[in-house]
Design an enzyme around this catalytic site. Sequence first.
Site: not given
Ligand code: URA
Length: 230
Positions: A102
């Site tokens: 993310d």
């Molecule tokens: N899980 C999440 O919620 N976000 C990420 O970036 C990676 C794994």
Amino acid sequence: MPKERLDKMLSNLGYCSRSDVRRQLHRVKVAGQPALKSDQKADWTEISWDDEPVDPDPLWILLHKPEGVTCSHKDVGKLVFEMFPQRYLMRKPALSCVGRLDKDTTGALLLTTDGPALHRLTSPKSLVDKVYRVLLAEPPNPAHLEQIRQGGGLLEDDDKPLLPCQVEVVGERQVEMILHEGRYHQVKRMWLALGNAVEALHRVRFSRFDVKGLAEGEYRLLRQEEVSGL
Ligand code: URA
């Protein structure tokens, strides 16, 4: 190592267009000798450009992803691909992220031009380790930790039960988790389903690759022997 025409290889490696190779030939050496013709055949390990060995084929990058950068070719704001030289973005096959982090997640992110390996590593069947350091809004509840360890829970809008997951408490509101699957926003959704929230997320390791020695925003190219068997 298979030999290919210089014009085809250098354009696939992103150095210039195929038709430009003839004009740029003075910058190219093959096995230390000036290149003779754009259709001369060689393998990439013998080629230099401006007296530097050309980038490996396939290309593998380990990036310490900083916060605020999106794993996408097209989006508003800063993109992960803007962190690399332009020629990496001209590669054929194209450079892709091995799964996504993310925008607000930091840590170990692999990128590659190796299509089959990308497919293997991102397939739902891939059981590759993904280790996350998670800062929670509330201290973790022992019953919730047990639920995560057992697996079988459901995420919102998802009907496939979660796999068992290792989770250790490493601070008052901090846990370390080892996931073997990679669903969309998985870590955040796992904690949300339990009534807690993720305040910060850092991927410590993906498979055997951690970001020790790389500051946020730094990256290194992986050697062929480091990625063998992936
Ligand atoms: N899980 C999440 O919620 N976000 C990420 O970036 C990676 C794994």
